[in-house]
Design an enzyme around this catalytic site. Structure first.
Site, PDB file in Angstrom:
ATOM      1  N   HIS A 374       0.785  -1.227   0.000  1.00  0.00           N
ATOM      2  CA  HIS A 374       0.000   0.000   0.000  1.00  0.00           C
ATOM      3  C   HIS A 374       0.826   1.291   0.000  1.00  0.00           C
ATOM      4  CE1 HIS A 374      -3.456   2.439   0.508  1.00  0.00           C
ATOM      5  NE2 HIS A 374      -3.540   2.433   1.802  1.00  0.00           N
ATOM      6  N   TYR A 505     -13.185   7.306  10.850  1.00  0.00           N
ATOM      7  CA  TYR A 505     -12.352   7.771   9.734  1.00  0.00           C
ATOM      8  C   TYR A 505     -12.877   7.255   8.403  1.00  0.00           C
ATOM      9  CZ  TYR A 505      -8.436   7.803   6.480  1.00  0.00           C
ATOM     10  OH  TYR A 505      -7.652   7.967   5.372  1.00  0.00           O
TER      11      TYR A 505
END
Length: 846
Positions: A374, A505
């Protein structure tokens, strides 16, 4: 073939220094040379690498993109207080307000000026800090950084077996590689405006390499081969020529894969597990760095060259021998593999992975997914690849029926079966098996790495919700943004179970800017808090719906601001890094308690959310993960960063990401903190798919609470719509006559275009997020009607006896008996030898 290596600076102070001119690339004539090319003299910070200018459409708009703006200091501080307010009591709010005022009067203006000076001439003020936060992460990347995508099954049942599906995906992925390299891939756009395409240059031939001083990102930009993992054993073969044209047909690839499967089965799985070196990529990064030194220190060993073959591959294809039965098991397999110990030996699919690279995973029954590293790419980028790959498999099948069917690609490779063998160049299309020298140190390390990995897998659980009651169509018909609507569901379900409002989030994509990544949407607001309290109290349906409208409108506004890079999280994080630079310049000890050159958040990196997000992930290093406990250096820490509210905000309990695309069945990531939930969700036309992970925190119960909430909200909306006498939507009309208590209904879900729709509505802007939260505009949607995604069981909630309040204890009663997940259907080239690494397999033996 050339090899490039990018390294994180030894210290943050160095990363803030003037950019160094690019070093000359080293030509690679052999795997050995490629390995040796990874030397310090060839390294440069990943964030300072600039895309080569070539003619083509993919990167044509890069120079026209605006740079990421640095928000105003006072605006950021105001937003910081606002997002913290719902998480604090009155006294805590006063303490934060005092810390903010102190920051604005003293440290803040100076740090803002330093940041503005640092950003001069750079592509992005946050980019290097962002990379540092990921690359300084020392713990295992499994469940902490890497997200996963679970693809829908191939629409042609005959191709839903392992070898056939894998070969099809490989060919489509190679078509995508070719389009990127030739700059023929149409750029991403949002409402006609181009988005940054830089991340696509980082997708293939890339590996995360651990060192004693943090990880590095290495890339072989001319990679031509893939690596195949089967039962923990490694194989490779070339698939591209020097012109990035595909040199094998789909049948050729299928033949190679069948040869590999047959060869791997010759070694008993328990014996093969003892040499499954992919497990080492799951280790603590510093331990893994030391083990790589062991692998490469002996010049007479094959290990260095084998390691180079893996590192420089385009991607890794993992062929699993298992067939997960449920959706939750499939998600777990794609995220971290399975753990199964037989007679003291680990034989689960967790041994059949290499987590430092992008992996395409295919199960025995053809179920497939993607697990990706990532650091350099966000989910939005990988989602585009997954969408195009899935689309191409459909279009190629259509072309086999009608030769006039269009192609997704601007141009295609010449037919390998009609090419002159000499035109392929120095390639090897016959699969070779990598033969590692299993030194005693490696055998011991592999054993310990496996037991630690098994512990990690057992510490987490996964549950899915495939809610078929309604989806985007119904939500928009009621006047709500789909993303904001579902975000309120997460908060309401959590509050119904625990009675608390927690830091929540969601990433917002900022690729409208040059080298943009994401900004953090803090979904817990004063308006959402008012809604969930109203929802769980004894109020009228009208009051509840009105509160929901206000909460979703607030969320929509926040999303739009964050998409414009006007949030508070990234700015504050950059200011913190600049402060740390000042400490370094004064010769003080590192500001971070972990001693890294860039701050980390808890046990995950510092970006946004778990792997799946800007992954999030445990994966998200910035906002999704828990903030690190930091010891103030001799120089006093600025008041805002010392404020307990800063740590609380960055300890994300509900870490979420929205990925809207019918090519995916599910996607997800691990929780970003020990007591958190990792939630990946897909809002489809008439259904909602959700994958939730946690460290055994009543995940199944949370899923049931969500399902109950969705049913109750629909009842409330219908009630208010009926009493208000408002104009009825088509959704409402289509449900006329469906009265009484429905026990079960089978519905056929039509597939929308993988790429999204033309002319997206205004509310869809809120779907943008760092994990790929915006739909793609792809052509040929007509061909997507070739298939249906299959019939789904529609779980219908029982009507609530009470018009208003229903408590958490009634949630389970509100659900009908859980139905078992419906089992997904399954059916059970030419070239010159270039390298001699590994044992060459003989095709005529199979």
């Amino acid at each position: 073939m050339t090899a490039r290596k990018f390294m994180m600076p030894a210290s943050l102070n160095e990363s803030l220094a003037n950019q160094q001119p690019p070093k000359s690339e080293t030509e690679r004539s052999s795997p050995k040379a490629a390995y040796q090319a990874y030397s310090p003299s060839a390294r440069e910070p990943l964030a300072n690498h600039h895309q080569e200018k070539k003619p083509g459409i993919t990167f044509a708009s890069q120079d026209k993109l605006p740079r990421l703006p640095i928000p105003g200091l006072e605006d950021t501080c105001r937003k910081y207080q606002a997002v913290l307010a719902p998480l604090q009591n009155h006294r805590e709010q006063q303490d934060t307000a005092a810390a903010v005022q102190d920051f604005l009067k003293h440290d803040g203006p100076e740090l803002q000026a330093r940041l503005q000076k640092y950003a001069t001439g750079k592509t992005s003020y946050i980019e290097q800090f962002w990379y540092d936060s990921y690359l300084n992460f020392d713990n295992s990347v499994v469940l902490n950084l890497n997200p996963f995508f679970l693809l829908e099954d191939d629409p042609t049942p005959a191709r839903n077996n392992q070898v056939t599906r894998a070969a099809s995906l490989v060919i489509s992925a190679l078509c995508f590689v070719r389009a990127v390299r030739k700059e023929e891939l149409p750029p991403d756009t949002l409402r006609g405006k181009p988005l940054c395409m830089y991340q696509y240059s980082r997708l293939f031939g890339t590996a995360r390499l651990p060192t004693e001083n943090g990880c590095q990102i290495a890339q072989d930009s001319g990679s031509r081969h893939i690596v195949v993992l089967c039962k923990g054993q490694f194989y490779w073969f070339d698939v591209l020529d020097d012109n990035s044209d595909i040199i094998m047909t789909e049948k050729d690839v299928a033949l190679n894969l069948q040869v590999i499967v047959d060869d791997a089965e010759q070694t008993p799985i328990q014996e093969a597990a003892k040499g499954a070196l992919g497990v080492l990529s799951t280790e603590n990064r510093k331990i893994w760095a030391g083990l790589r030194d062991v692998l490469t220190r002996d010049e007479d060993s094959n290990n260095a060259e084998c390691l180079s073959i893996v590192d420089s591959a385009l991607f890794v294809l993992c062929l699993d021998y298992t067939e997960p039965k449920t959706g939750a098991e499939l998600c777990g397999n794609m995220l971290c593999g399975t753990s199964e110990v037989v007679r003291g030996v680990q034989i689960g699919t967790c041994t059949n992975r290499w987590y430092d690279k992008m992996q395409i995973i295919v199960c025995k029954n053809g179920s497939a997914g993607i697990n990706f590293e990532h650091t350099g790419v966000d989910g939005h980028t990988v989602l585009r690849m997954a969408s195009d790959v899935y689309t191409d498999t459909i279009l190629r099948f259509a072309k086999s029926i009608n030769g006039q069917a269009p192609s997704l690609w601007t141009s295609t490779s010449p037919d390998p079966s009609k090419r002159d063998p000499d035109s392929f160049g120095d390639v090897s299309t016959t699969p070779h098996k990598l033969e590692w020298d299993m030194l005693p140190e490696l055998s011991t390390a592999l054993r310990f790495a496996e037991t630690r990995l098994a512990d990690l897998i057992q510490q987490n659980e996964f549950e899915i919700l495939e809610f078929a009651g309604y989806g985007k169509n119904f939500i928009t018909s009621m006047g709500f943004s789909p993303d904001a609507f579902v975000q309120m569901a997460f908060q309401a379900a959590y509050y119904g179970l625990y009675g608390r409002v927690e830091s929540t989030y969601e990433p917002a994509m900022t690729k409208a800017f040059l080298h943009g990544r994401t900004e953090a949407i803090r979904a817990a607001t004063m308006e959402s808090t008012e809604f969930i309290k109203t929802f769980w109290a004894d109020n009228s349906p009208e009051q509840k719906v009105d509160a929901l409208k206000k909460a979703t409108q607030k969320h929509t506004g926040l999303t739009k601001e964050c998409a414009k890079a006007l949030g508070q999280d990234r700015h504050l994080y950059a200011l913190y890094c600049v402060w740390q630079r000042a400490v370094d310049e004064e010769g003080a000890e590192a500001a971070s308690s972990n001693g890294c050159s860039s701050p980390r958040e808890g046990s995950s990196p510092s970006p946004p959310n778990s792997p799946t997000h800007d992954t999030n992930p445990n994966h998200n290093v910035l906002s999704t993960s828990e903030s690190p406990s930091r010891k103030p250096p001799p120089q006093q820490m600025p008041a805002l960063f010392a404020d307990p509210g800063y740590d609380r905000l960055n300890t994300t309990i509900i870490s979420t990401s929205n990925c809207g695309n019918p090519a995916l069945r599910h996607f997800g990531f691990g929780p970003s903190c020990a007591d958190g939930f990792g939630i990946g969700y897909i809002i489809k036309e008439d259904s909602i798919s959700i994958c939730i992970s946690s460290k055994h925190r009543q995940t199944r119960r949370f899923v049931e609470s969500l399902e109950a909430y969705f049913g109750e909200v629909k009842r409330l909306l219908r009630s208010v719509r009926k009493e208000g006498g408002a104009g009825r939507s088509r959704v409402r009309e289509s449900e006329e006559g469906k009265r009484g208590k429905v026990i079960k209904a089978d519905t056929m879900q039509s597939s929308a275009s993988v790429g999204g729709r033309e002319g997206r509505e205004e509310e869809e802007e809120e779907d943008d997020d760092g994990l790929g939260g915006c739909e793609f505009l792809a052509p040929f949607s007509l061909y997507y009607v070739i298939f249906a995604l299959g019939s789904l069981h529609l779980n219908v909630l029982r009507g609530m006896a009470d018009d208003g309040f229903f408590d958490a204890g009634m949630l389970l009663q509100a659900l009908k008996a859980s139905q078992e997940d419906k089992e997904r259907p399954s059916d059970k080239a030419v070239g010159h030898a270039k390298r001699s690494i590994g044992k060459k397999l003989r095709l005529n033996e199979y």
